[in-house]
Design a protein around this motif. Structure first.
Motif, PDB file in Angstrom:
ATOM      1  N   VAL A  49       9.991  -1.823 -15.143  1.00 52.68           N
ATOM      2  CA  VAL A  49      10.509  -2.479 -13.858  1.00 52.68           C
ATOM      3  C   VAL A  49      11.971  -1.870 -13.291  1.00 52.68           C
ATOM      4  N   ASN A  50      13.181  -1.607 -14.102  1.00 52.81           N
ATOM      5  CA  ASN A  50      14.248  -1.272 -13.679  1.00 52.81           C
ATOM      6  C   ASN A  50      14.287   0.381 -13.315  1.00 52.81           C
ATOM      7  N   SER A  51      13.538   0.871 -14.198  1.00 55.31           N
ATOM      8  CA  SER A  51      13.207   2.485 -13.868  1.00 55.31           C
ATOM      9  C   SER A  51      12.400   2.659 -12.907  1.00 55.31           C
ATOM     10  N   ALA A  52      11.446   1.784 -12.587  1.00 50.23           N
ATOM     11  CA  ALA A  52      10.440   2.106 -11.274  1.00 50.23           C
ATOM     12  C   ALA A  52      10.587   1.390 -10.015  1.00 50.23           C
ATOM     13  N   ILE A  53      10.944   0.246  -9.960  1.00 44.27           N
ATOM     14  CA  ILE A  53      11.301  -0.618  -8.601  1.00 44.27           C
ATOM     15  C   ILE A  53      12.797  -0.606  -8.757  1.00 44.27           C
ATOM     16  N   VAL A  54      13.361  -1.146  -9.649  1.00 45.69           N
ATOM     17  CA  VAL A  54      14.854  -1.688  -8.988  1.00 45.69           C
ATOM     18  C   VAL A  54      15.560  -0.310  -8.769  1.00 45.69           C
ATOM     19  N   SER A  55      15.266   1.025  -9.301  1.00 45.04           N
ATOM     20  CA  SER A  55      15.828   2.120  -9.033  1.00 45.04           C
ATOM     21  C   SER A  55      15.826   2.534  -7.750  1.00 45.04           C
ATOM     22  N   LEU A  56      14.777   2.038  -6.897  1.00 47.39           N
ATOM     23  CA  LEU A  56      14.591   2.397  -5.432  1.00 47.39           C
ATOM     24  C   LEU A  56      15.771   1.896  -4.551  1.00 47.39           C
ATOM     25  N   LEU A  57      16.480   0.975  -5.249  1.00 46.49           N
ATOM     26  CA  LEU A  57      17.587   0.437  -4.595  1.00 46.49           C
ATOM     27  C   LEU A  57      18.883   1.310  -4.346  1.00 46.49           C
ATOM     28  N   ASP A  58      18.715   2.605  -4.902  1.00 47.23           N
ATOM     29  CA  ASP A  58      19.609   3.568  -4.911  1.00 47.23           C
ATOM     30  C   ASP A  58      19.389   4.456  -3.430  1.00 47.23           C
ATOM     31  N   GLU A  59      18.335   4.019  -2.909  1.00 47.30           N
ATOM     32  CA  GLU A  59      17.783   4.785  -1.543  1.00 47.30           C
ATOM     33  C   GLU A  59      17.582   3.901  -0.530  1.00 47.30           C
ATOM     34  N   PHE A  60      16.998   2.843  -0.876  1.00 48.65           N
ATOM     35  CA  PHE A  60      16.536   2.033   0.117  1.00 48.65           C
ATOM     36  C   PHE A  60      17.056   0.480  -0.210  1.00 48.65           C
ATOM     37  N   SER A  61      17.314  -0.014   1.047  1.00 51.32           N
ATOM     38  CA  SER A  61      17.696  -1.434   0.952  1.00 51.32           C
ATOM     39  C   SER A  61      16.794  -2.483   0.135  1.00 51.32           C
ATOM     40  N   ALA A  62      17.202  -3.708  -0.221  1.00 51.67           N
ATOM     41  CA  ALA A  62      16.146  -4.759  -0.695  1.00 51.67           C
ATOM     42  C   ALA A  62      15.288  -5.316   0.280  1.00 51.67           C
ATOM     43  N   ALA A  63      15.697  -5.153   1.567  1.00 51.39           N
ATOM     44  CA  ALA A  63      14.864  -5.717   2.732  1.00 51.39           C
ATOM     45  C   ALA A  63      13.564  -4.648   2.749  1.00 51.39           C
ATOM     46  N   ARG A  64      13.951  -3.377   2.907  1.00 54.94           N
ATOM     47  CA  ARG A  64      12.902  -2.443   3.019  1.00 54.94           C
ATOM     48  C   ARG A  64      12.082  -2.358   1.982  1.00 54.94           C
ATOM     49  N   ILE A  65      12.569  -2.337   0.670  1.00 58.70           N
ATOM     50  CA  ILE A  65      11.585  -2.427  -0.383  1.00 58.70           C
ATOM     51  C   ILE A  65      10.700  -3.597   0.112  1.00 58.70           C
ATOM     52  N   ARG A  66      11.195  -5.000   0.089  1.00 59.64           N
ATOM     53  CA  ARG A  66      10.589  -6.283   0.497  1.00 59.64           C
ATOM     54  C   ARG A  66       9.572  -5.852   1.522  1.00 59.64           C
ATOM     55  N   SER A  67       9.836  -5.244   2.380  1.00 57.06           N
ATOM     56  CA  SER A  67       8.835  -5.092   3.498  1.00 57.06           C
ATOM     57  C   SER A  67       7.734  -4.025   3.197  1.00 57.06           C
ATOM     58  N   ASP A  68       8.042  -3.151   2.817  1.00 52.51           N
ATOM     59  CA  ASP A  68       7.301  -1.636   2.831  1.00 52.51           C
ATOM     60  C   ASP A  68       6.686  -1.570   1.341  1.00 52.51           C
ATOM     61  N   LEU A  69       6.950  -2.166   0.385  1.00 55.90           N
ATOM     62  CA  LEU A  69       6.270  -2.007  -1.058  1.00 55.90           C
ATOM     63  C   LEU A  69       5.382  -3.531  -1.222  1.00 55.90           C
ATOM     64  N   SER A  70       4.239  -2.948  -1.426  1.00 48.27           N
ATOM     65  CA  SER A  70       3.219  -4.182  -1.894  1.00 48.27           C
ATOM     66  C   SER A  70       2.795  -3.874  -3.223  1.00 48.27           C
ATOM     67  N   ILE A  71       2.727  -4.955  -4.068  1.00 44.39           N
ATOM     68  CA  ILE A  71       2.496  -4.941  -5.303  1.00 44.39           C
ATOM     69  C   ILE A  71       1.060  -5.801  -5.129  1.00 44.39           C
ATOM     70  N   VAL A  72       0.041  -4.854  -5.975  1.00 42.95           N
ATOM     71  CA  VAL A  72      -1.384  -5.569  -5.941  1.00 42.95           C
ATOM     72  C   VAL A  72      -1.922  -5.556  -7.446  1.00 42.95           C
ATOM     73  N   ASP A  73      -2.950  -6.313  -7.714  1.00 41.14           N
ATOM     74  CA  ASP A  73      -3.670  -5.971  -8.920  1.00 41.14           C
ATOM     75  C   ASP A  73      -2.864  -6.387 -10.134  1.00 41.14           C
ATOM     76  N   SER A  74      -1.632  -7.434  -9.926  1.00 43.73           N
ATOM     77  CA  SER A  74      -0.938  -7.932 -10.880  1.00 43.73           C
ATOM     78  C   SER A  74      -0.973  -9.253 -11.369  1.00 43.73           C
ATOM     79  N   ASN A  75      -0.329  -9.696 -12.357  1.00 38.84           N
ATOM     80  CA  ASN A  75      -0.514 -10.979 -12.666  1.00 38.84           C
ATOM     81  C   ASN A  75       0.856 -11.824 -12.657  1.00 38.84           C
TER      82      ASN A  75
END
Length: 96
Positions: A49-75
């Motif tokens: 998770v840190n490598s795949a998703i948290v690392s996105l914070l280097d380029e995108f704000s948390a608000a942008r990630i929250r609004s533009d990244l959807s997670i599906v087929d998860s548990n």
């Protein structure tokens, strides 16, 4: 765009797997809304998770990630791990 994790990595377990998914997510998010599918994945560790998703914070704000990244087929485990890692990174306890 829908990105199915297991189409790009054999498992969602290591930091190296996460780096691959993170790179794909980063390119996709630059173009707009993105969906990450965890179809076929039972659980993920924080290193992924840190490598795949948290690392996105280097380029995108948390608000942008929250609004533009959807997670599906998860548990519940996957959702909780993403939430915990993002909360730790941004220090905002209400990250959805």
């Amino acid at each position: 765009m829908v990105i199915t994790a297991l189409d790009h990595v054999p498992q969602c377990y290591t930091s190296a797997d996460g780096l691959i998914i993170g790179s794909i997510l980063r390119r996709s998010l630059r173009s707009g809304r993105t969906t990450l599918s965890f179809a076929g994945v039972d659980d993920v560790p924080s290193s992924f998770v840190n490598s795949a998703i948290v690392s996105l914070l280097d380029e995108f704000s948390a608000a942008r990630i929250r609004s533009d990244l959807s997670i599906v087929d998860s548990n519940r485990q996957i959702n909780e791990m993403i939430r915990r890692c993002m909360n730790s990174a941004v220090r905002v306890p209400e990250f959805a």
